[in-house]
Design an enzyme around this catalytic site. Structure first.
Site, PDB file in Angstrom:
ATOM      1  N   ASP A  35       0.836  -1.200   0.000  1.00 29.31           N
ATOM      2  CA  ASP A  35       0.000   0.000   0.000  1.00 29.31           C
ATOM      3  C   ASP A  35       0.874   1.255   0.000  1.00 29.31           C
ATOM      4  O   ASP A  35       2.060   1.196   0.359  1.00 29.31           O
ATOM      5  CB  ASP A  35      -0.909  -0.034   1.251  1.00 29.31           C
ATOM      6  N   GLY A  36       0.280   2.364  -0.342  1.00 36.34           N
ATOM      7  CA  GLY A  36       0.996   3.635  -0.363  1.00 36.34           C
ATOM      8  C   GLY A  36       0.960   4.347   0.980  1.00 36.34           C
ATOM      9  O   GLY A  36       0.432   3.824   1.967  1.00 36.34           O
ATOM     10  N   GLY A  69      -5.053   9.710   2.614  1.00 33.32           N
ATOM     11  CA  GLY A  69      -5.281  10.787   1.647  1.00 33.32           C
ATOM     12  C   GLY A  69      -6.399  10.421   0.681  1.00 33.32           C
ATOM     13  O   GLY A  69      -7.145  11.292   0.221  1.00 33.32           O
ATOM     14  N   GLY A  70      -6.524   9.135   0.395  1.00 28.31           N
ATOM     15  CA  GLY A  70      -7.577   8.673  -0.518  1.00 28.31           C
ATOM     16  C   GLY A  70      -8.823   8.225   0.232  1.00 28.31           C
ATOM     17  O   GLY A  70      -9.754   7.677  -0.375  1.00 28.31           O
ATOM     18  N   GLU A 117      -7.687  -0.069   4.763  1.00 28.91           N
ATOM     19  CA  GLU A 117      -6.242  -0.265   4.599  1.00 28.91           C
ATOM     20  C   GLU A 117      -5.619  -0.804   5.888  1.00 28.91           C
ATOM     21  O   GLU A 117      -4.762  -1.678   5.856  1.00 28.91           O
ATOM     22  CB  GLU A 117      -5.583   1.058   4.201  1.00 28.91           C
TER      23      GLU A 117
HETATM   24  C1  5RP Z   1      -5.380   6.144   0.569  1.00 28.74           C
HETATM   25  C2  5RP Z   1      -3.975   6.135   1.026  1.00 28.74           C
HETATM   26  C3  5RP Z   1      -2.927   6.203  -0.022  1.00 28.74           C
HETATM   27  O1  5RP Z   1      -2.144   5.072   0.071  1.00 28.74           O
HETATM   28  C4  5RP Z   1      -2.117   7.452   0.200  1.00 28.74           C
HETATM   29  O2  5RP Z   1      -3.010   8.557   0.127  1.00 28.74           O
HETATM   30  C5  5RP Z   1      -1.021   7.598  -0.840  1.00 28.74           C
HETATM   31  O3  5RP Z   1      -1.588   7.850  -2.095  1.00 28.74           O
HETATM   32  P1  5RP Z   1      -0.676   8.184  -3.351  1.00 28.74           P
HETATM   33  O4  5RP Z   1       0.126   6.960  -3.655  1.00 28.74           O
HETATM   34  O5  5RP Z   1      -1.679   8.519  -4.430  1.00 28.74           O
HETATM   35  O6  5RP Z   1       0.188   9.369  -3.006  1.00 28.74           O
HETATM   36  O7  5RP Z   1      -3.668   6.061   2.197  1.00 28.74           O
HETATM   37  O8  5RP Z   1      -6.273   6.172   1.654  1.00 28.74           O
END
Ligand code: 5RP
Length: 232
Positions: A83-84, A98-99, A105
């Site tokens: 995951d990011g 952020g998403g 997650e």
């Molecule tokens: C979503 C997250 C994403 O992993 C985080 O926002 C990173 O997103 P990106 O790879 O687009 O920068 O936690 O809830």
């Protein structure tokens, strides 16, 4: 450029996936690269994997890419989740959400034997300092906002988006409050305090206890951080 660095991180982490693995599929632009690389491995190597998506967005992409999917009901134990992150430190502390997918997650990360984070190098900071996403029960958002202010939040915002008036609804039908605490000295303690507020479902702080390693995309190639030390 950032997109290339995300792809570098994704390639490095996706290498860890083995034939037969049940894989947690993260959310966000970097996680999307991971899905793409996994699909390429399925095509080229005949890799067989089962994905557990952490959001509707990821599920839609995975279906489009033809990845086999399942649920936590069928696979409550995952071999790996990738995951990011929005911000991270060398000590493997993260802010995610952020998403808006932080709750699923964190559930998926907790179910995985190995939780691997992918990010471009711009996400690395000395101390976490961005607003912390907090998923709240809509019924309780105002008292939770007050509780956050009482515990020292400098600012608290009910997340709104585009394409719809009013608050963003998560995939779980909840709201998100973005709470600023300035530089966070003790992320573990803050995570525990946030989770302790009645009406809070989860917060976006992820601590080293569940983060196995971080694969950073840099101009010089992948860089891997694991439990406070560089391992690659
Ligand atoms: C979503 C997250 C994403 O992993 C985080 O926002 C990173 O997103 P990106 O790879 O687009 O920068 O936690 O809830």
């Amino acid at each position: 450029m950032k997109d290339r660095l995300k792809r570098i991180a994704a390639e490095s982490a996706a290498e860890l996936v083995q034939d037969g693995d049940v894989v947690g599929l993260g959310t966000g632009t970097t996680a999307r690269h991971v899905l793409q690389v996994l699909r390429e491995r399925v095509e080229k190597e005949g890799l067989r994997i089962t994905g557990i998506p952490t959001s509707a967005d990821t599920r839609i992409l995975a279906v489009k890419l033809g990845l086999r999917l399942s649920t936590l009901e069928e696979h409550p134990e995952l071999d790996i989740a990738i995951d990011g992150a929005d911000q991270l430190t060398r000590r493997l502390e993260l802010i995610k959400g952020g998403g808006g997918a932080l709750l699923r997650e964190k559930v998926v990360a907790n179910c995985a034997k190995r939780f691997v984070v992918v990010a471009d190098e711009s996400k690395l900071v000395e101390r976490l300092k961005m607003p912390v996403p907090v998923e709240v029960l809509p019924f309780a958002w105002k008292p939770v906002e007050l509780a956050l202010r009482e515990m020292g939040a400098l600012d608290v915002r009910l997340r709104t988006g585009s394409g719809k008036a009013g608050p963003v609804m998560t995939d779980n039908g909840n709201y998100i409050l973005d709470a600023s605490f300035g530089e966070i000295e003790k992320p573990e303690r803050l995570e525990a305090e946030l989770r302790d507020i009645t009406g809070v479902l989860e917060c976006g702080i992820f601590c080293p206890a569940i983060v196995g390693e971080v694969h950073l995309g840099t101009r010089h190639g992948p860089r891997v951080l694991g439990q406070g030390r560089e391992v690659k």
